[in-house]
Design an enzyme around this catalytic site. Structure first.
Site, PDB file in Angstrom:
ATOM      1  N   GLU A 102      -8.568 -36.895  52.869  1.00 57.80           N
ATOM      2  CA  GLU A 102      -8.492 -35.511  52.380  1.00 57.80           C
ATOM      3  C   GLU A 102      -8.767 -35.496  50.890  1.00 57.80           C
ATOM      4  OE1 GLU A 102      -4.778 -33.787  53.585  1.00 57.80           O
ATOM      5  OE2 GLU A 102      -5.357 -33.777  55.696  1.00 57.80           O
TER       6      GLU A 102
ATOM      7  N   ASP B 166     -28.762 -19.551  56.502  1.00 63.19           N
ATOM      8  CA  ASP B 166     -28.299 -20.537  57.487  1.00 63.19           C
ATOM      9  C   ASP B 166     -29.554 -21.185  58.068  1.00 63.19           C
ATOM     10  OD1 ASP B 166     -27.551 -21.883  59.764  1.00 63.19           O
ATOM     11  OD2 ASP B 166     -26.182 -20.328  60.485  1.00 63.19           O
TER      12      ASP B 166
ATOM     13  N   THR C  11     -26.867 -27.392  59.866  1.00 63.04           N
ATOM     14  CA  THR C  11     -26.345 -28.485  60.668  1.00 63.04           C
ATOM     15  C   THR C  11     -27.220 -29.701  60.351  1.00 63.04           C
ATOM     16  OG1 THR C  11     -27.791 -27.912  62.505  1.00 63.04           O
ATOM     17  CG2 THR C  11     -25.553 -27.038  62.587  1.00 63.04           C
TER      18      THR C  11
ATOM     19  N   LYS D  54     -30.158 -31.135  64.315  1.00 64.42           N
ATOM     20  CA  LYS D  54     -31.271 -30.489  65.023  1.00 64.42           C
ATOM     21  C   LYS D  54     -32.582 -31.096  64.515  1.00 64.42           C
ATOM     22  CE  LYS D  54     -28.670 -26.251  65.987  1.00 64.42           C
ATOM     23  NZ  LYS D  54     -27.572 -26.006  65.045  1.00 64.42           N
TER      24      LYS D  54
ATOM     25  N   ARG E 172     -24.170 -34.983  64.750  1.00 63.51           N
ATOM     26  CA  ARG E 172     -23.680 -33.617  64.938  1.00 63.51           C
ATOM     27  C   ARG E 172     -22.743 -33.275  63.780  1.00 63.51           C
ATOM     28  NH1 ARG E 172     -24.148 -30.290  68.963  1.00 63.51           N
ATOM     29  NH2 ARG E 172     -25.572 -31.848  69.792  1.00 63.51           N
TER      30      ARG E 172
ATOM     31  N   TYR F  83      -8.405 -41.634  56.782  1.00 68.25           N
ATOM     32  CA  TYR F  83      -8.062 -40.310  56.253  1.00 68.25           C
ATOM     33  C   TYR F  83      -8.533 -40.223  54.815  1.00 68.25           C
ATOM     34  CZ  TYR F  83      -5.716 -37.217  59.410  1.00 68.25           C
ATOM     35  OH  TYR F  83      -5.474 -36.321  60.400  1.00 68.25           O
TER      36      TYR F  83
HETATM   37  N1  DSN Z   1     -27.020 -21.617  68.280  1.00 66.01           N
HETATM   38  C1  DSN Z   1     -26.954 -22.835  68.979  1.00 66.01           C
HETATM   39  C2  DSN Z   1     -28.335 -23.249  69.339  1.00 66.01           C
HETATM   40  O1  DSN Z   1     -29.225 -22.857  68.621  1.00 66.01           O
HETATM   41  O2  DSN Z   1     -28.529 -23.903  70.348  1.00 66.01           O
HETATM   42  C3  DSN Z   1     -26.250 -23.788  68.175  1.00 66.01           C
HETATM   43  O3  DSN Z   1     -25.065 -23.238  67.678  1.00 66.01           O
END
Ligand code: DSN
Length: 409
Positions: free
Chosen positions: A52, A196, A222, A225, A231, A50
């Site tokens: 925080e 984003d 993220t 990808k 993740r 933990y």
């Molecule tokens: N939007 C999804 C994708 O691109 O597969 C991920 O959140």
């Protein structure tokens, strides 16, 4: 593996997933294969802790090692993207966006975001998502004729609507985004600008997509990808937003950070700082280009006419097949992709007229131009002929490709 004895059901599912990943062509644009060092960090004892708070300011004892990890993750993220501040705690891209919106706006504030049906993301204002339920959403889309963002139209909407926040970035937009132009639009109407970059983060890090960081107040992403990490999510921002962003993540929307995932994020950023990541990212883009060109040569229609990124979107209407049917046929042959709405799609979201393809995972397996050409031919054949003979011959070719390019972690 101990889990084999202790929980054989889960063990079997994991083993079957390994086998599935090995024996199919992964073409979902948002997926990739995390290397062993990422899996090791994410599967480490740091899951126990933990923590925080933030490095040096925790609400728990015993945080000296997780402090090291989180500080390294932050420093590496700042170096990789050249941002003034980074918060590496968001559990996902959606969490990163929630935290950013709540840091910047009151509930009911006005957000301009790209419509999901035109390539945006759920968190950019979909009515069933927290974004659409809690904020006043003004959507923008793409032109009907070339399916590209009409920056003049975005400008007009922004001047008319005076949003508090403009969100740029997409989940299914094959062209590059002009962040500088978005910054001019945001500045003309006094809006904060958030990019984003969940999909294109790896390309941005490698200098293969225009950089949002100099132009945007906030950049969310993220890490799993095109960045090929664990993740998870991250928020980068200008220093003046740092305190609000940090407070919004913790204690605003999250409690304890996932320290094992943050350790893996640190490894991911370190990997992306190495020279061979640039090579990988440029192969991802080149593979997508070759795939797109070959599909087009074979008479397949592509949204925006091609790709400048890692993904492409097929418009299946001329083939008289839905996205749902195409996804299922390709899966039968061993190609994993996802149905996806195309701009102004006449079909419902669970049916769709589109199919999204991406090259990050296949490039990780080492596939290149020749394989992309072959895969494009197989996809064309499957979608056009739709018979048993074609499917079974494609399946054989795909099995051969998978054997030739085994998944090495
Ligand atoms: N939007 C999804 C994708 O691109 O597969 C991920 O959140």
């Amino acid at each position: 593996m101990k889990i084999k004895k202790i929980d054989p059901e889960i063990y079997r599912a994991i083993k079957k997933e390994e086998e599935r990943e090995n024996s199919t062509l992964e073409m979902i644009a948002s997926e990739n294969y995390a290397p062993a060092e990422i899996l090791e960090a994410a599967g480490s004892c740091m899951t126990d802790k933990y923590a925080e708070g933030y490095p040096g300011k925790r609400y728990y004892g015993g945080c000296e090692n997780v402090d090291t990890v989180e500080s390294l993750a932050i420093d590496r993220a700042k170096k990789l993207f050249g941002c003034e501040h980074a918060n590496v705690q968001p559990h996902s891209g959606s969490q990163a966006n929630i935290a950013a919106y709540l840091a910047l706006l009151n509930i009911g504030g006005k957000i301009m975001g790209m419509d999901l049906s035109c390539g945006g993301h759920l968190t950019h204002g979909h009515p069933l998502n927290f974004s659409g339920k809690n904020f006043n959403i003004i959507p923008y889309g793409v032109r009907r004729d070339d399916q590209l963002i009409d920056y003049n139209e975005v400008q007009e909407i922004a001047i008319r609507e005076k949003p508090d926040l403009i969100v740029t970035g997409a989940s299914a937009y094959p062209a590059r985004i002009d962040f500088k132009r978005f910054a001019e639009i945001a500045s003309s109407c006094g809006a904060v600008l958030l990019a984003d970059i969940a999909h294109i983060a790896g390309l941005v890090a490698a200098g293969l997509h225009p950089d949002p960081v100099p132009h945007c107040d906030i950049v969310t992403t993220t890490t799993h990808k095109t960045l090929r990490g664990p993740r998870g999510g991250m928020i980068m921002c200008r220093e003046k937003y740092a305190v609000d962003i940090d407070r919004s993540v913790f204690p605003g929307i999250q409690g304890g950070p996932l320290m094992h995932v943050i350790a893996a994020k640190a490894v991911c950023f370190n990997n992306a700082l190495k020279v061979n990541f640039k090579k990988y990212a440029s192969e991802v883009v080149e593979n997508a280009r070759v795939l797109a060109e070959t599909l087009k040569k074979n008479g397949i229609t592509l949204v925006t006419g091609g790709t400048e990124t890692h993904l492409l979107l097929l418009d299946l209407r001329p083939l008289n097949i839905t996205g749902r049917e195409a996804e299922s046929l390709l899966q039968d042959a061993g190609i994993i992709a996802n149905k996806n709405s195309i701009p102004y799609d006449p079909e419902k979201p669970l049916v769709t007229s589109g199919l999204r393809l991406g090259t990050p995972a296949l490039t990780t397996r080492g596939m290149g131009r020749q394989e992309m050409e072959l895969i494009a031919l197989l996809i064309t054949d499957i979608l056009k002929k739709r018979d048993e003979k074609t499917l079974s011959s494609a399946e054989g070719e795909i099995k051969k490709l998978c054997r030739k390019y085994p998944l090495k972690r």
